[in-house]
Write a protein that holds these residues in place. Structure first.
Motif, PDB file in Angstrom:
ATOM      1  N   PRO A 122       0.875  -1.306   0.052  1.00  0.00           N
ATOM      2  CA  PRO A 122       0.156   0.065   0.028  1.00  0.00           C
ATOM      3  C   PRO A 122       0.671   1.221  -0.125  1.00  0.00           C
ATOM      4  CG  PRO A 122      -0.582  -1.651   1.598  1.00  0.00           C
ATOM      5  CD  PRO A 122       0.474  -1.955   1.007  1.00  0.00           C
ATOM      6  N   GLN A 123       0.340   2.249  -0.707  1.00  0.00           N
ATOM      7  CA  GLN A 123       1.167   3.500  -0.785  1.00  0.00           C
ATOM      8  C   GLN A 123       0.119   4.657  -1.041  1.00  0.00           C
ATOM      9  OE1 GLN A 123       3.888   2.868  -4.297  1.00  0.00           O
ATOM     10  NE2 GLN A 123       2.413   3.540  -5.833  1.00  0.00           N
ATOM     11  N   PRO A 124       0.608   5.799  -0.773  1.00  0.00           N
ATOM     12  CA  PRO A 124      -0.604   7.015  -1.054  1.00  0.00           C
ATOM     13  C   PRO A 124      -0.514   7.300  -2.280  1.00  0.00           C
ATOM     14  CG  PRO A 124       1.495   7.718  -0.063  1.00  0.00           C
ATOM     15  CD  PRO A 124       1.718   6.358   0.005  1.00  0.00           C
ATOM     16  N   ALA A 125      -1.897   8.005  -2.739  1.00  0.00           N
ATOM     17  CA  ALA A 125      -1.963   8.313  -4.110  1.00  0.00           C
ATOM     18  C   ALA A 125      -0.928   9.426  -4.379  1.00  0.00           C
ATOM     19  CB  ALA A 125      -3.287   8.860  -4.215  1.00  0.00           C
ATOM     20  N   TRP A 126      -0.614  10.220  -3.399  1.00  0.00           N
ATOM     21  CA  TRP A 126       0.685  11.364  -3.641  1.00  0.00           C
ATOM     22  C   TRP A 126       1.768  10.575  -4.591  1.00  0.00           C
ATOM     23  CZ3 TRP A 126       1.566  15.489  -5.501  1.00  0.00           C
ATOM     24  CH2 TRP A 126       2.914  16.280  -5.117  1.00  0.00           C
ATOM     25  N   ASP A 127       2.165   9.411  -4.196  1.00  0.00           N
ATOM     26  CA  ASP A 127       3.158   8.652  -4.775  1.00  0.00           C
ATOM     27  C   ASP A 127       3.005   8.421  -6.340  1.00  0.00           C
ATOM     28  OD1 ASP A 127       4.665   8.741  -2.280  1.00  0.00           O
ATOM     29  OD2 ASP A 127       4.647   6.588  -1.862  1.00  0.00           O
ATOM     30  N   ASN A 128       1.839   7.802  -6.496  1.00  0.00           N
ATOM     31  CA  ASN A 128       1.353   7.682  -8.063  1.00  0.00           C
ATOM     32  C   ASN A 128       1.530   8.971  -8.686  1.00  0.00           C
ATOM     33  OD1 ASN A 128       1.102   5.092  -7.024  1.00  0.00           O
ATOM     34  ND2 ASN A 128      -1.056   5.097  -6.615  1.00  0.00           N
ATOM     35  N   TYR A 129       0.822  10.107  -8.165  1.00  0.00           N
ATOM     36  CA  TYR A 129       0.958  11.395  -8.827  1.00  0.00           C
ATOM     37  C   TYR A 129       2.528  11.778  -9.111  1.00  0.00           C
ATOM     38  CZ  TYR A 129      -3.901  12.570  -7.769  1.00  0.00           C
ATOM     39  OH  TYR A 129      -5.207  12.484  -7.644  1.00  0.00           O
ATOM     40  N   LYS A 130       3.334  11.532  -8.157  1.00  0.00           N
ATOM     41  CA  LYS A 130       4.570  11.772  -8.499  1.00  0.00           C
ATOM     42  C   LYS A 130       5.290  10.990  -9.557  1.00  0.00           C
ATOM     43  CE  LYS A 130       6.236  11.792  -4.383  1.00  0.00           C
ATOM     44  NZ  LYS A 130       7.035  11.688  -2.875  1.00  0.00           N
ATOM     45  N   ALA A 131       4.926   9.720  -9.781  1.00  0.00           N
ATOM     46  CA  ALA A 131       5.190   8.845 -10.861  1.00  0.00           C
ATOM     47  C   ALA A 131       4.840   9.457 -12.186  1.00  0.00           C
ATOM     48  CB  ALA A 131       4.726   7.632 -10.702  1.00  0.00           C
TER      49      ALA A 131
END
Length: 816
Positions: free
Chosen positions: A442-451
């Motif tokens: 599990p990881q925060p959506a913010w990490d996906n945005y930064k990707a």
């Protein structure tokens, strides 16, 4: 140039809804075939005259669009009149009511209504038609390519609906009933205004909430660093992180440091540091033992998240889970370095434009980049320590820093939202990133945005989709935003909701001008509030924004300068080659005009007053010589996803009805004329000494884009490989190569357009405005640091660069 106007009269969705309920004639396609002979007529090189003009207009407006002819026997009168000037309306033996005036060969010419009662102005040649409303600035028009009517059924239906007699004319002569087209214009204006204001209202609320959030997190980072310094006995370095004068030196150092690391090593370092970086920004934003020091937006985040996202949020966000730092996964040794390097100390001053592009030629093949764009590597994190914030940072400085970081984030999100709807990026990028959940980690959506930010900057290729490397300082790694700050789940949801607005059909160029004008004004108000502690009164801007309405003068001003310069080039060329060519001097539209020549020759030396005419091309690219002109065609095809891949440009100003001595000359002579015309365009320098939100420079970009494309197409058609002894055969011969729109956009943005502003927010907004304009053409966010600068003409260095070499007839100053 595309077959669409940059600022159309009618909103696309409103127009589609109207067309869907309109009854079209069954033989519409047969009617449109009347246009074919006139396209062939002009492509064969024949010169129009009064008789051909009358027949052409009769075929278009009577045979295709259904207006009653003056040659009929209808007792109700007629609706198309050719004498004394072409017009549409109601005409009788004893009276008339003019509704629309027609200007043959009027594309890009200055046209004025001759009848007080006329509502509409139609400029037309044998290839293109433009519809203006007399109350609107000439920037706003609906444009149609006549050649596209015979190959695109939907395009033909739109053309017929807008211009047919049932739409353009009211039901009865002298009736108070409003015509369909006037109703459509009013509906379009209202719809566009409502959408623009709805978008900005939501956009502004997200900005305000994020500023509060970022200011809180930055204060926590500063407090954490202060305590760490006290524990180790170190003192804060006395560095002014908000000194804008250090920006250029910082960029140079940052570029030198980054280029020492290979792209593969950067990606490896980024992967190794992902977990520790996440833990660090969480630790900096909250003390593990201060369970009562809750973030002001915690309750909002918990209240709106879905169950699955709430679980993920509680696992990874310290505000949601105060015991996070006591978990087995936390790394107590991962503490901030106590002596951040000088580069990190200065990085905070860079704001929204914080680093230069990192070019990696090896990546071009994989990303499909054109020769006109630099291909950056993926985002790299050069240092493990957080960006240093002094413990004595003032509240105003903290707020200003938060405002800068928030606006940079919003610019990224807005570009991605626009890219999804304009075929620059895969659809639903942000939506999928927010909804994606990794069941194994599990990881925060913010990490996906930064990707996603990483992909947009460095490019990525997958089996069924890819993203080109757009690069630019907007998406390049920002230590503060991309590593030290954190955006919670609720704010990620709010950012994702910005994509519900359709940038393809709803958010027009006019709406973008309004949004960016509002943004610049509100950033100024927020910074004033940070300094004074008082909230200034906020008022809604007019729609369309006044800056756009004022920009109506720009095409006229540029045309005047281009005409003067082309006259000089033609005169010089004829003097040099007079012994070989033995051709008469050009007259009419191409002869030097008294006013234009005097304006060009009477240039003064005071550059701040906008009167000095000197070159600036070598500033942006010293290798590009003044005599170099843009190649008319490119080996590389036009990007398939570009909205401008379908080209049908109007002719340049005053070239729709060529003077007799031009049309009658040989193809070689006409080719030389267009080459000189292209050279005049390439030499042009447009400077906005107070660029604001970039509206005027965007208008200049649109104008030059149309002129460059028209010149390139004519040169392509007249090049020796395409010239035949038979004019008809040459005109019918298909041209395989396409115009390289990316090369043209790069030429304009990096060699024709310059701007400066004392407000750094205005500089960033102008760059963003020009990127939104050019990115669909070149699949890149072109570097603009040398062209758009902070400061006035003198302090930015722009005046000194422009004064470095004298060159008459090239520089135009926009509003001072």
């Amino acid at each position: 140039m595309t077959t669409r106007s940059p600022y159309p009269l009618f909103q696309r969705k409103t127009l589609k809804n109207r067309i869907a309920t309109f009854g079209f004639p069954a033989d519409l396609t047969r009617r449109a075939s009347k246009i074919v002979k006139w396209l062939k007529y002009i492509n064969d090189g024949k010169q129009p005259d009064e008789a051909s003009d009358a027949e052409f207009l009769h075929d278009l407006f009577v045979e295709v669009l259904g207006y009653r002819s003056p040659f009929g026997e209808d007792s109700r009168g007629w609706e198309f009149e050719f004498q004394p000037s072409p017009a549409l309306g109601f005409f009788f033996e004893d009276g008339l009511q003019v509704v629309a005036e027609i200007f043959i060969h009027g594309i890009d010419r200055e046209i004025q209504p001759q009848h007080a009662a006329s509502e509409w102005l139609i400029a037309i040649d044998y290839k293109c038609l433009r519809l203006y409303h007399k109350s609107k600035p000439k920037l706003f028009y609906q444009q149609f390519s006549l050649g596209k009517l015979i190959v695109d059924a939907d395009y033909l239906r739109q053309f017929y609906f807008i211009l047919c007699r049932r739409t353009l004319l009211p039901g009865l002569p002298n009736s108070q009933e409003r015509s369909r087209i006037l109703q459509l214009l009013e509906e379009s204006q209202n719809a566009e205004m409502v959408i623009a204001r709805d978008f900005y209202s939501y956009f502004h609320k997200v900005r305000l909430n994020l500023v509060k959030d970022f200011r809180y997190r930055l204060q926590q980072i500063a407090t954490e660093q202060s305590e760490q310094s006290e524990q180790t006995g170190q003192t804060d370095p006395k560095v002014n992180h908000f000194n804008q004068d250090a920006v250029d030196a910082s960029e140079a150092l940052d570029h030198a440091d980054r280029t020492d690391t290979s792209p593969s090593q950067q990606r490896q370092d980024q992967t190794q540091k992902q977990l520790t970086h996440q833990q660090r920004h969480q630790k900096a934003s909250h003390e593990p033992n201060q369970n009562t020091d809750r973030h002001p937006h915690d309750q909002a985040e918990h209240g709106h998240d879905r169950a699955a996202h709430q679980r993920r949020h509680q696992q990874t966000d310290p505000q949601a889970n105060p015991d996070f730092y006591h978990s087995p996964n936390a790394n107590p040794s991962d503490a901030p370095n106590q002596s951040p390097p000088a580069k990190q100390l200065r990085a905070l001053a860079l704001g929204r434009d914080n680093a230069p592009l990192i070019a990696s030629p090896s990546n071009k093949a994989s990303t499909g980049a054109s020769p006109t764009q630099s291909t950056p590597t993926s985002i790299a994190e050069p240092e493990t320590s957080p960006s240093y914030l002094p413990s004595d940072i003032s509240p105003a400085q903290l707020t200003n820093l938060a405002i800068t970081q928030v606006q940079k984030l919003l610019d990224r999100i807005m570009f991605i939202a626009a890219g999804e709807d304009r075929q620059m990026l895969p659809t639903n990028l942000l939506k999928d990133a927010y909804e994606f959940e990794n069941p194994y980690r599990p990881q925060p959506a913010w990490d996906n945005y930064k990707a996603i930010f990483n992909w947009v900057y460095g490019g990525i290729s997958r089996l069924n989709w890819s993203i080109p490397a757009y690069g630019s300082s907007l998406f390049q790694f920002d230590p503060l935003l991309d590593r030290d700050l954190f955006v919670g789940e609720e704010f990620c949801r709010q950012l994702k909701e910005l994509t519900r607005f359709d940038f393809g059909e709803d958010i027009s160029s006019t709406a973008i001008a309004y949004i960016l004008e509002e943004t610049l004004r509100d950033l100024l108000l927020l910074r004033q509030e940070a300094e004074t502690g008082e909230a200034p009164k906020r008022r809604k801007l007019a729609f369309p924004p006044r800056s756009l309405l004022r920009a109506e003068y720009i095409p006229v001003k540029l045309t005047k300068q281009i005409n003067a310069r082309i006259a000089e080039l033609l005169a010089e060329d004829q003097k040099i080659e007079a012994g070989d060519r033995h051709e008469p001097a050009l007259e009419g539209d191409y002869a030097p005009k008294g006013d234009s020549v005097s304006d060009a020759s009477d240039s003064a030396s005071n550059i701040q007053n906008g009167e000095k005419t000197v070159p600036a091309e070598e500033i942006a690219n010293p290798k590009l010589q003044s005599s170099q002109v843009l190649p008319p065609a490119a080996i590389e095809p036009t990007p398939a996803n570009s909205p401008s891949a379908d080209l049908s440009p109007p002719r340049p100003h005053n070239l729709d009805n060529p003077a007799p001595n031009i049309a009658a000359t040989t193809p070689e002579t006409r080719l030389r004329f267009w080459q000189l015309y292209q050279q005049a365009l390439s030499e042009l320098r447009i400077v906005d000494p107070k660029c604001g939100s970039g509206v005027e420079l965007a208008v200049a970009f649109d104008f030059l884009l149309a002129q460059f494309i028209a010149a390139a197409q004519e040169i392509q058609k007249l090049e020796p490989v395409n010239i035949s002894t038979n004019a008809s055969e040459s005109a019918r011969r298909p041209t395989q190569a396409k115009i390289n729109l990316g090369a043209i956009a790069a030429q304009i943005l990096q060699h024709n357009i310059y701007g400066c502003d004392p407000n750094p927010d205005a500089v960033a907004t102008t760059k963003f405005h020009l990127w939104l304009r050019s990115a669909p053409l070149c699949n890149s966010l072109l570097p603009l640091a040398q062209n758009i600068r902070a400061g006035d003409l003198r302090s930015s260095g722009l005046a000194a660069d422009l004064e470095s070499e004298s060159w008459q007839g090239n520089l135009i100053m926009l509003s001072a």
